[in-house]
Scaffold this active site. Structure first.
Site, PDB file in Angstrom:
ATOM      1  N   HIS A  29       0.812  -1.203   0.000  1.00 34.72           N
ATOM      2  CA  HIS A  29       0.000   0.000   0.000  1.00 34.72           C
ATOM      3  C   HIS A  29       0.841   1.246   0.000  1.00 34.72           C
ATOM      4  O   HIS A  29       2.062   1.213  -0.081  1.00 34.72           O
ATOM      5  CB  HIS A  29      -1.068  -0.028   1.096  1.00 34.72           C
ATOM      6  N   HIS A  32       3.980   1.937   2.009  1.00 37.07           N
ATOM      7  CA  HIS A  32       5.186   1.267   1.524  1.00 37.07           C
ATOM      8  C   HIS A  32       5.791   2.032   0.345  1.00 37.07           C
ATOM      9  O   HIS A  32       7.000   2.239   0.267  1.00 37.07           O
ATOM     10  CB  HIS A  32       4.869  -0.162   1.081  1.00 37.07           C
ATOM     11  N   CYS A 126      -0.226  -8.122  20.340  1.00 42.13           N
ATOM     12  CA  CYS A 126      -1.024  -7.648  19.200  1.00 42.13           C
ATOM     13  C   CYS A 126      -0.528  -8.340  17.937  1.00 42.13           C
ATOM     14  O   CYS A 126       0.632  -8.195  17.552  1.00 42.13           O
ATOM     15  CB  CYS A 126      -0.913  -6.129  19.036  1.00 42.13           C
ATOM     16  N   CYS A 129       0.621  -5.854  15.155  1.00 38.96           N
ATOM     17  CA  CYS A 129       1.972  -5.292  15.316  1.00 38.96           C
ATOM     18  C   CYS A 129       3.038  -6.375  15.388  1.00 38.96           C
ATOM     19  O   CYS A 129       4.220  -6.062  15.350  1.00 38.96           O
ATOM     20  CB  CYS A 129       2.080  -4.476  16.602  1.00 38.96           C
ATOM     21  N   CYS A 151      -5.161  -2.511  20.891  1.00 42.27           N
ATOM     22  CA  CYS A 151      -3.921  -1.898  20.402  1.00 42.27           C
ATOM     23  C   CYS A 151      -4.288  -0.556  19.761  1.00 42.27           C
ATOM     24  O   CYS A 151      -5.190  -0.502  18.935  1.00 42.27           O
ATOM     25  CB  CYS A 151      -3.298  -2.849  19.381  1.00 42.27           C
ATOM     26  N   HIS A 154      -3.957  -0.682  15.797  1.00 44.93           N
ATOM     27  CA  HIS A 154      -4.881  -1.505  15.014  1.00 44.93           C
ATOM     28  C   HIS A 154      -6.326  -1.452  15.494  1.00 44.93           C
ATOM     29  O   HIS A 154      -7.205  -2.025  14.854  1.00 44.93           O
ATOM     30  CB  HIS A 154      -4.367  -2.949  14.968  1.00 44.93           C
ATOM     31  N   LYS A 307      -4.653   7.324   9.820  1.00 46.94           N
ATOM     32  CA  LYS A 307      -3.567   6.641   9.127  1.00 46.94           C
ATOM     33  C   LYS A 307      -4.145   5.787   8.005  1.00 46.94           C
ATOM     34  O   LYS A 307      -5.089   5.029   8.217  1.00 46.94           O
ATOM     35  CB  LYS A 307      -2.828   5.748  10.128  1.00 46.94           C
ATOM     36  N   LYS A 310      -4.854  -0.596   5.010  1.00 48.01           N
ATOM     37  CA  LYS A 310      -5.777  -1.535   4.385  1.00 48.01           C
ATOM     38  C   LYS A 310      -6.764  -2.064   5.413  1.00 48.01           C
ATOM     39  O   LYS A 310      -7.938  -2.196   5.146  1.00 48.01           O
ATOM     40  CB  LYS A 310      -4.995  -2.708   3.798  1.00 48.01           C
TER      41      LYS A 310
HETATM   42  N1  MSP Z   1       7.595  -5.920   8.555  1.00 43.96           N
HETATM   43  C1  MSP Z   1       7.627  -4.774   9.419  1.00 43.96           C
HETATM   44  C2  MSP Z   1       8.912  -4.009   9.253  1.00 43.96           C
HETATM   45  C3  MSP Z   1      10.148  -4.791   9.535  1.00 43.96           C
HETATM   46  S1  MSP Z   1      11.576  -3.865   9.234  1.00 43.96           S
HETATM   47  C4  MSP Z   1      12.797  -4.791   9.864  1.00 43.96           C
HETATM   48  C5  MSP Z   1       6.446  -3.838   9.107  1.00 43.96           C
HETATM   49  N2  MSP Z   1       5.887  -3.976   7.932  1.00 43.96           N
HETATM   50  S2  MSP Z   1       4.612  -3.169   7.422  1.00 43.96           S
HETATM   51  O1  MSP Z   1       4.372  -3.654   6.097  1.00 43.96           O
HETATM   52  O2  MSP Z   1       3.524  -3.290   8.345  1.00 43.96           O
HETATM   53  O3  MSP Z   1       4.956  -1.656   7.442  1.00 43.96           O
HETATM   54  C6  MSP Z   1       6.075  -1.180   6.793  1.00 43.96           C
HETATM   55  C7  MSP Z   1       6.179   0.312   6.825  1.00 43.96           C
HETATM   56  O4  MSP Z   1       5.043   0.928   6.245  1.00 43.96           O
HETATM   57  C8  MSP Z   1       6.350   0.922   8.215  1.00 43.96           C
HETATM   58  O5  MSP Z   1       7.489   1.786   8.171  1.00 43.96           O
HETATM   59  C9  MSP Z   1       5.111   1.735   8.404  1.00 43.96           C
HETATM   60  O6  MSP Z   1       5.340   2.891   9.150  1.00 43.96           O
HETATM   61  C10 MSP Z   1       4.775   2.078   6.971  1.00 43.96           C
HETATM   62  N3  MSP Z   1       3.397   2.492   6.839  1.00 43.96           N
HETATM   63  C11 MSP Z   1       2.277   1.732   6.946  1.00 43.96           C
HETATM   64  N4  MSP Z   1       1.194   2.563   6.841  1.00 43.96           N
HETATM   65  C12 MSP Z   1       1.621   3.848   6.653  1.00 43.96           C
HETATM   66  C13 MSP Z   1       1.004   5.066   6.383  1.00 43.96           C
HETATM   67  N5  MSP Z   1      -0.298   5.203   6.331  1.00 43.96           N
HETATM   68  N6  MSP Z   1       1.815   6.135   6.138  1.00 43.96           N
HETATM   69  C14 MSP Z   1       3.180   6.034   6.077  1.00 43.96           C
HETATM   70  N7  MSP Z   1       3.777   4.889   6.319  1.00 43.96           N
HETATM   71  C15 MSP Z   1       3.041   3.837   6.792  1.00 43.96           C
HETATM   72  O7  MSP Z   1       6.117  -3.017   9.935  1.00 43.96           O
END
Ligand code: MSP
Length: 530
Positions: A29, A32, A126, A129, A151, A154, A307, A310
């Protein structure tokens, strides 16, 4: 993706940038895409400084959340991450053999060093998380979760988990980390993130469980195969395992590790800051490895104040936006409109407005009128400029100072300011064109030399802007570069140095200028927001 051809493994230390590795239980999403874009802009810029660079991204394929999603929806964890034109050097999966073996090696080392022990653990967990929570981390549920602890990220109830597992002696590292951060205030950015981390450390650290017996996906502990490494203590290691941590001396992988580690910048969202600025450096200290230079925590992208995610149905897929605006406009907008490190709201309206005013009417207009006028008045051959007047001197000066300021802003990961500096040059030149009215000059042959100077100025600034914006909008700048006929005289755009961008007179007179497709075409009708 593989290593850049011909790049030496040995020699100078690379500027090493990482993104978090993303969970693959859901479609990639926008959060990322946001981090990946920032890392990509940063690394392209450093490449254009002439530095050796290494850019790593990847996916996190272990853990409860991923396992459940795979069981429930038949989603396989091996999904290729969709990118936004990211020129990453490597892509790691936590199921890669290289990762698995090196994670085991790492924990073996930490255990040998005396920082791992066995004990029972029970606590709220959680699944979203992938994290055991401390009671203070939870909030009261509302609606269907009234009366339960949820949490805050979430908005879902936590589960109570009890098991025997292995603990990492995190408590041993609080003082050393405080000392480290006091000596290196730049090691956590922005300042608010730094303050949070130091305040957290000053409360003292408690030991943390680093293994699980309740999941069957994960990396088995080398000394206890009834347990797997807890997903975060496996995932964080990707930054080191990907470039060769623990490889045998004399191998290519060992050489790669020696020239990448420690990382220069770990880009993370602020929700995973504690993992990166507390647990990760503690793990490295426990294993005797050097600490990364910086963890930069960016803010959240919000929609309607929440935030984007998904699971809360506020997620907008990056491809929805890219289909509409193009990938370069996506990159530009998110780096420009949101100050990196702060939260920022996305809306179609704001993005459309900036697209039109800053890109289409700003740079797009300058490019189309410059190339059209050289075509019309000089048969597409860039003229030799005459003497510069005060108007051109102002442009030359602004270009030089904008280049310096943009470069300094990039050191701070202040993408918005860097872009604003480059944009100020475009604005100034659009204003200059309106003032000097080349279409009026063209009416009288007596002004031929003056018109040459004006046309040259317009194109020469575009040459510099293409170099400076290449990191942000590589596709569109490649098109501009070719419209300016710059490739022939100056070589590949990506090989142009930032330091030389502001040097006046680089584009040789006689270059073939062609009016090509609009850099920022009119937008299709807007998708309806849902
Ligand atoms: N797998 C772990 C990270 C492990 S790193 C050793 C994880 N994955 S995640 O897919 O849930 O999230 C990855 C990144 O996406 C995080 O840095 C998180 O902050 C970012 N984001 C998820 N939603 C976001 C927004 N709405 N806005 C900006 N970034 C956000 O956590």
């Amino acid at each position: 993706m593989s290593a850049r051809e011909g790049e030496s493994l040995l020699g100078e230390k690379a500027f090493y940038v990482t993104t978090p590795i993303y969970y693959v239980n859901d479609a990639p999403h926008i959060g990322h895409a946001y981090t990946t874009t920032a890392g990509d802009v940063l690394t392209r810029w450093h490449r254009q400084r002439g530095e050796k660079v290494w850019y790593l991204t990847g996916v996190d394929e272990h853990g409860t959340k991923v396992q459940r999603a795979a069981e429930a929806g038949g989603v396989t964890p091996q999904v290729v991450l969709e990118t936004v034109d990211a020129a990453n050097d490597d892509f790691i999966r936590t199921t890669d053999d290289r990762h698995v073996a090196r994670v085991q090696k790492f924990w073996e080392k930490v255990r040998d060093n005396g920082f791992v022990y066995s004990a029972p653990y029970e606590g709220p967990y959680c699944v979203g998380c992938e994290e055991f929570k401390l009671p203070g981390d939870l909030v009261d549920g509302t609606g269907e979760y009234e009366g339960q602890q949820v949490c805050p990220v979430h908005s879902r109830p936590v589960e109570q988990l009890r098991e025997d597992n292995w603990f990492f002696q995190l408590s041993a590292f609080a003082d050393r980390l405080i000392e480290h951060y006091e000596a290196h205030p730049e090691a956590v950015r922005p300042q608010s993130a730094y303050n949070d981390v130091v305040a957290f450390l000053k409360q003292g650290l408690v030991d943390i469980s680093m293994s699980r017996s309740s999941v069957d996906w994960g990396i088995p502990l080398p000394w206890d195969d009834t347990q797997v490494v807890y997903v975060w203590f496996d995932a964080l290691l990707n930054y080191a395992t990907a470039t060769g941590y623990g490889s045998e001396t004399g191998t290519d992988d060992a050489a790669r590790y020696a020239t990448t580690w420690p990382a220069n910048v770990h880009l993370v969202g602020k929700d995973i800051l504690r993992f990166h600025a507390v647990y990760w450096p503690a793990m490295l200290l426990a294993a005797g490895e050097p600490l990364p230079s910086q963890v930069f925590a960016h803010g959240w992208l919000l929609v309607g104040g929440e935030k984007m995610s998904k699971s809360k149905l506020t997620g907008i897929a990056p491809e929805d936006i890219i289909d509409h605006f193009g990938s370069d406009a996506f990159r530009y907008y998110f780096m420009r409109a949101i100050s990196f490190g702060q939260d920022g709201s996305f809306s179609w309206e704001d993005m459309s407005a900036r697209y039109t005013s800053e890109l289409a009417n700003g740079l797009g207009n300058l490019a189309s009128r410059s190339t059209a006028m050289v075509g019309k008045y000089r048969d597409g051959a860039l003229p030799e400029p005459g003497p510069l007047t005060a108007a051109e001197d102002a442009v030359v000066e602004r270009l030089a100072s904008a280049t310096t300021s943009a470069d300094a802003a990039m050191d701070e990961l202040d993408f918005s300011t860097a872009i604003g500096e480059i944009r100020s040059v475009v604005e100034l030149v659009n204003h200059y064109v309106t003032e000097v009215e080349p279409w009026v000059l063209a009416k009288d042959d007596a002004n031929a030399e003056r018109l040459d100077t004006v046309l040259y100025t317009m194109c020469e600034v575009l040459r510099a802007v293409a170099v400076l914006y290449n990191a942000v909008m590589p596709k569109t700048m490649a098109s501009l570069w070719s419209q300016l006929g710059a490739g022939e005289a100056l070589g590949a755009l990506a090989a142009q140095r930032i330091a030389d961008a502001g040097r006046w007179g680089e584009l040789p007179p006689g270059s073939t200028i062609t009016k090509g497709d609009a850099l920022f075409p009119r937008l299709p009708d807007e998708p309806t927001e849902s």
